[in-house]
Motif scaffolding. Structure first.
Motif, PDB file in Angstrom:
ATOM      1  N   THR A  30       5.572  27.907  -7.211  1.00 52.20           N
ATOM      2  CA  THR A  30       5.433  27.593  -8.625  1.00 52.20           C
ATOM      3  C   THR A  30       5.609  26.080  -8.790  1.00 52.20           C
ATOM      4  N   VAL A  31       5.267  25.573  -9.954  1.00 51.28           N
ATOM      5  CA  VAL A  31       5.428  24.142 -10.222  1.00 51.28           C
ATOM      6  C   VAL A  31       6.903  23.758 -10.092  1.00 51.28           C
ATOM      7  N   ALA A  32       7.789  24.594 -10.612  1.00 51.41           N
ATOM      8  CA  ALA A  32       9.225  24.291 -10.565  1.00 51.41           C
ATOM      9  C   ALA A  32       9.743  24.247  -9.129  1.00 51.41           C
ATOM     10  N   SER A  33       9.345  25.211  -8.309  1.00 47.31           N
ATOM     11  CA  SER A  33       9.844  25.229  -6.931  1.00 47.31           C
ATOM     12  C   SER A  33       9.251  24.085  -6.107  1.00 47.31           C
ATOM     13  N   LEU A  34       7.975  23.772  -6.329  1.00 47.52           N
ATOM     14  CA  LEU A  34       7.367  22.648  -5.615  1.00 47.52           C
ATOM     15  C   LEU A  34       7.997  21.329  -6.048  1.00 47.52           C
ATOM     16  N   THR A  35       8.275  21.194  -7.331  1.00 44.68           N
ATOM     17  CA  THR A  35       8.932  19.983  -7.828  1.00 44.68           C
ATOM     18  C   THR A  35      10.294  19.807  -7.177  1.00 44.68           C
TER      19      THR A  35
ATOM     20  N   ASP B 150      -8.122  27.705  -3.385  1.00 44.75           N
ATOM     21  CA  ASP B 150      -6.667  27.805  -3.316  1.00 44.75           C
ATOM     22  C   ASP B 150      -6.062  26.573  -2.643  1.00 44.75           C
ATOM     23  N   ARG B 151      -6.695  26.078  -1.590  1.00 41.60           N
ATOM     24  CA  ARG B 151      -6.221  24.856  -0.933  1.00 41.60           C
ATOM     25  C   ARG B 151      -6.319  23.669  -1.885  1.00 41.60           C
ATOM     26  N   ASN B 152      -7.417  23.570  -2.610  1.00 38.73           N
ATOM     27  CA  ASN B 152      -7.592  22.474  -3.568  1.00 38.73           C
ATOM     28  C   ASN B 152      -6.571  22.550  -4.696  1.00 38.73           C
ATOM     29  N   ARG B 153      -6.251  23.777  -5.149  1.00 37.58           N
ATOM     30  CA  ARG B 153      -5.250  23.954  -6.211  1.00 37.58           C
ATOM     31  C   ARG B 153      -3.891  23.447  -5.732  1.00 37.58           C
ATOM     32  N   LEU B 154      -3.519  23.786  -4.501  1.00 39.68           N
ATOM     33  CA  LEU B 154      -2.243  23.319  -3.965  1.00 39.68           C
ATOM     34  C   LEU B 154      -2.214  21.795  -3.827  1.00 39.68           C
ATOM     35  N   LYS B 155      -3.310  21.197  -3.400  1.00 38.42           N
ATOM     36  CA  LYS B 155      -3.374  19.734  -3.297  1.00 38.42           C
ATOM     37  C   LYS B 155      -3.242  19.085  -4.675  1.00 38.42           C
ATOM     38  N   ARG B 156      -3.946  19.634  -5.664  1.00 32.70           N
ATOM     39  CA  ARG B 156      -3.851  19.086  -7.023  1.00 32.70           C
ATOM     40  C   ARG B 156      -2.436  19.227  -7.560  1.00 32.70           C
ATOM     41  N   LEU B 157      -1.816  20.370  -7.306  1.00 31.55           N
ATOM     42  CA  LEU B 157      -0.447  20.604  -7.743  1.00 31.55           C
ATOM     43  C   LEU B 157       0.503  19.611  -7.073  1.00 31.55           C
TER      44      LEU B 157
ATOM     45  N   ARG C 198       0.838  -1.196   0.000  1.00 30.21           N
ATOM     46  CA  ARG C 198       0.000   0.000   0.000  1.00 30.21           C
ATOM     47  C   ARG C 198       0.874   1.248   0.000  1.00 30.21           C
ATOM     48  N   ARG C 199       0.606   2.152  -0.919  1.00 36.70           N
ATOM     49  CA  ARG C 199       1.313   3.417  -0.997  1.00 36.70           C
ATOM     50  C   ARG C 199       0.289   4.530  -0.906  1.00 36.70           C
ATOM     51  N   ARG C 200       0.547   5.443   0.016  1.00 34.66           N
ATOM     52  CA  ARG C 200      -0.436   6.492   0.259  1.00 34.66           C
ATOM     53  C   ARG C 200       0.274   7.803   0.544  1.00 34.66           C
ATOM     54  N   LEU C 201      -0.199   8.875  -0.083  1.00 30.69           N
ATOM     55  CA  LEU C 201       0.385  10.198   0.085  1.00 30.69           C
ATOM     56  C   LEU C 201      -0.742  11.209   0.215  1.00 30.69           C
ATOM     57  N   SER C 202      -0.655  12.058   1.227  1.00 29.99           N
ATOM     58  CA  SER C 202      -1.677  13.083   1.452  1.00 29.99           C
ATOM     59  C   SER C 202      -1.005  14.434   1.617  1.00 29.99           C
ATOM     60  N   PHE C 203      -1.734  15.470   1.226  1.00 32.82           N
ATOM     61  CA  PHE C 203      -1.272  16.843   1.406  1.00 32.82           C
ATOM     62  C   PHE C 203      -2.251  17.563   2.311  1.00 32.82           C
ATOM     63  N   VAL C 204      -1.709  18.322   3.277  1.00 35.62           N
ATOM     64  CA  VAL C 204      -2.536  19.065   4.226  1.00 35.62           C
ATOM     65  C   VAL C 204      -2.229  20.550   4.065  1.00 35.62           C
ATOM     66  N   ILE C 205      -3.269  21.330   3.798  1.00 36.77           N
ATOM     67  CA  ILE C 205      -3.141  22.780   3.665  1.00 36.77           C
ATOM     68  C   ILE C 205      -4.197  23.412   4.562  1.00 36.77           C
ATOM     69  N   SER C 206      -3.762  24.144   5.575  1.00 37.19           N
ATOM     70  CA  SER C 206      -4.712  24.741   6.515  1.00 37.19           C
ATOM     71  C   SER C 206      -5.266  26.061   5.968  1.00 37.19           C
ATOM     72  N   LYS C 207      -6.304  26.549   6.625  1.00 39.29           N
ATOM     73  CA  LYS C 207      -6.891  27.830   6.247  1.00 39.29           C
ATOM     74  C   LYS C 207      -5.930  28.984   6.495  1.00 39.29           C
TER      75      LYS C 207
END
Length: 82
Positions: free
Chosen positions: A61-66, A23-30, A6-15
């Motif tokens: 940005t996508v580059a910095s997050l990558t 904006d939180r959903n955009r960061l999770k999708r990214l 099982r492989r699982r990865l989650s992202f948490v972005i607070s208010k």
């Protein structure tokens, strides 16, 4: 998946990081998009990971997050895609 790997990865972005839900959903999708390119979710060992976005992450940005996630996943031993 009984008995399987099982492989699982989650992202948490607070208010506090991103007050608006879109904006939180955009960061999770990214984050998920970058992770899919960096991690082999079909093979390898099991893992569960949670990534927390901190204040100031809304301007990533996508580059910095990558670059950040590549370093994180390499150090943790779960980043194995080129």
């Amino acid at each position: 998946m009984k008995g399987g790997v099982r492989r699982r990865l989650s992202f948490v972005i607070s208010k506090a990081v991103a007050p608006q839900a879109h904006d939180r959903n955009r960061l999770k999708r990214l984050g998920n998009s970058v992770a899919r390119r960096l991690i082999d979710f079909e093979g390898g060992n099991s893992f569960q990971a949670v990534c927390f976005f901190k204040k100031g992450s809304g301007a990533l940005t996508v580059a910095s997050l990558t670059a950040e996630l590549t370093e994180l996943f390499t150090l943790s031993g779960i980043g194995n895609r080129n």
